[in-house]
Design a protein around this motif. Structure first.
Motif, short mmCIF file in Angstrom:
data_model
loop_
_atom_site.label_atom_id
_atom_site.label_comp_id
_atom_site.label_asym_id
_atom_site.label_seq_id
_atom_site.Cartn_x
_atom_site.Cartn_y
_atom_site.Cartn_z
N SER A 1 51.79 3.89 -10.22
CA SER A 1 51.37 5.13 -9.56
C SER A 1 52.42 6.19 -9.89
O SER A 1 53.61 5.98 -9.67
CB SER A 1 51.31 4.95 -8.04
N PHE A 2 51.95 7.30 -10.43
CA PHE A 2 52.84 8.40 -10.82
C PHE A 2 52.39 9.64 -10.06
O PHE A 2 51.25 10.08 -10.21
CB PHE A 2 52.75 8.63 -12.33
N TYR A 3 53.27 10.16 -9.23
CA TYR A 3 52.97 11.34 -8.43
C TYR A 3 53.84 12.50 -8.90
O TYR A 3 55.03 12.32 -9.14
CB TYR A 3 53.28 11.10 -6.95
N THR A 4 53.25 13.66 -9.00
CA THR A 4 53.99 14.88 -9.26
C THR A 4 53.72 15.81 -8.10
O THR A 4 52.56 16.15 -7.83
CB THR A 4 53.55 15.55 -10.58
N LEU A 5 54.77 16.20 -7.39
CA LEU A 5 54.61 17.08 -6.23
C LEU A 5 54.75 18.52 -6.67
O LEU A 5 55.77 18.89 -7.27
CB LEU A 5 55.63 16.74 -5.15
N ILE A 6 53.75 19.33 -6.36
CA ILE A 6 53.69 20.71 -6.82
C ILE A 6 53.48 21.63 -5.63
O ILE A 6 52.64 21.36 -4.77
CB ILE A 6 52.48 20.89 -7.78
N ALA A 7 54.24 22.71 -5.59
CA ALA A 7 54.05 23.74 -4.56
C ALA A 7 52.96 24.69 -5.04
O ALA A 7 53.07 25.28 -6.12
CB ALA A 7 55.35 24.48 -4.30
N ARG A 8 51.93 24.83 -4.23
CA ARG A 8 50.77 25.65 -4.60
C ARG A 8 51.17 27.12 -4.73
O ARG A 8 52.03 27.62 -4.02
CB ARG A 8 49.70 25.50 -3.53
N ASP A 9 50.49 27.82 -5.67
CA ASP A 9 50.66 29.26 -5.89
C ASP A 9 52.10 29.63 -6.26
O ASP A 9 52.63 30.63 -5.78
CB ASP A 9 50.20 30.06 -4.66
N ASP B 1 45.90 17.22 -1.76
CA ASP B 1 46.73 18.07 -0.91
C ASP B 1 47.65 17.19 -0.09
O ASP B 1 47.36 16.01 0.15
CB ASP B 1 45.86 18.92 0.03
N ALA B 2 48.75 17.77 0.37
CA ALA B 2 49.76 17.01 1.13
C ALA B 2 49.13 16.29 2.32
O ALA B 2 49.50 15.15 2.62
CB ALA B 2 50.88 17.93 1.59
N ASP B 3 48.18 16.92 3.02
CA ASP B 3 47.61 16.28 4.20
C ASP B 3 46.75 15.06 3.86
O ASP B 3 46.46 14.23 4.72
CB ASP B 3 46.81 17.28 5.04
N GLN B 4 46.38 14.88 2.61
CA GLN B 4 45.64 13.70 2.18
C GLN B 4 46.57 12.52 1.90
O GLN B 4 46.09 11.41 1.69
CB GLN B 4 44.82 14.01 0.93
N ILE B 5 47.87 12.75 1.91
CA ILE B 5 48.84 11.73 1.57
C ILE B 5 49.51 11.14 2.80
O ILE B 5 50.09 10.09 2.75
CB ILE B 5 49.89 12.30 0.58
N ALA B 6 49.41 11.80 3.92
CA ALA B 6 50.10 11.36 5.15
C ALA B 6 49.93 9.88 5.37
O ALA B 6 48.84 9.32 5.22
CB ALA B 6 49.59 12.15 6.35
N ALA B 7 51.04 9.23 5.71
CA ALA B 7 51.06 7.77 5.87
C ALA B 7 50.26 7.31 7.07
O ALA B 7 50.02 7.97 8.01
CB ALA B 7 52.50 7.28 6.01
#
Length: 156
Positions: A117-125, A150-156
């Motif tokens: 699993s490879f995640y890249t965290l990006i700040a929108r806009d 989106d970040a809210d789709q990742i919440a544990a």
């Protein structure tokens, strides 16, 4: 690239992948320091003495350490075959080569059977998003699939 909101997302991803070997990868030393402290994880940067780096890498290989926060020094010449998760929090602008190296680090078969699993965290806009789109196009051209969340789709 160093948006503070990324810390919570990294925590959620680490929790989601508990029991796997996880690399949190960043470009900016201040961000690496903050993340290592927030996660209670060891960090490896250019300032880390070579013998300490090797001890940490070996502990990661053996599974006694399951989480490392690393700078770009981990892009080259390290062998971490059981790393199954990479969380990229920042990188070298739109570097396709760096993206490919980081992704390639994970794609080797795992003794544990975990898939990569490879995640890249990006700040929108932000400019961060512009660079990420360049890297995403490259990955798509190479045949890799990706999902944007989106970040809210990742919440544990």
């Amino acid at each position: 690239a160093t948006a503070p909101a990324k810390i919570g997302v990294v925590r959620s991803l680490v929790e989601r992948h508990r029991g796997e070997r996880i690399l949190v990868i960043g470009q900016y030393l201040d961000q690496i320091d903050v993340l290592a402290d927030a996660l209670g994880a060891p960090k490896i940067t250019g300032a880390t003495p070579v013998d300490e780096r090797e001890e940490l890498y070996q502990a990661f290989r053996e599974g006694t350490i399951e989480l490392l926060v690393v700078s770009k020094v981990a892009n080259f010449s390290i062998d971490l075959p059981e790393a199954s998760v990479a969380i990229q929090v920042s990188g070298s602008f739109g570097s396709r080569q760096e993206e490919a190296q980081r992704l390639g680090r994970l794609l080797r078969p795992k003794e544990s059977g975990h898939t990569a699993s490879f995640y890249t965290l990006i700040a929108r806009d932000t400019v961060d998003q512009d660079f990420a789109q360049n890297r995403q196009r490259f990955l798509a051209e190479q045949g890799y699939a990706y999902t944007i969340l989106d970040a809210d789709q990742i919440a544990a």
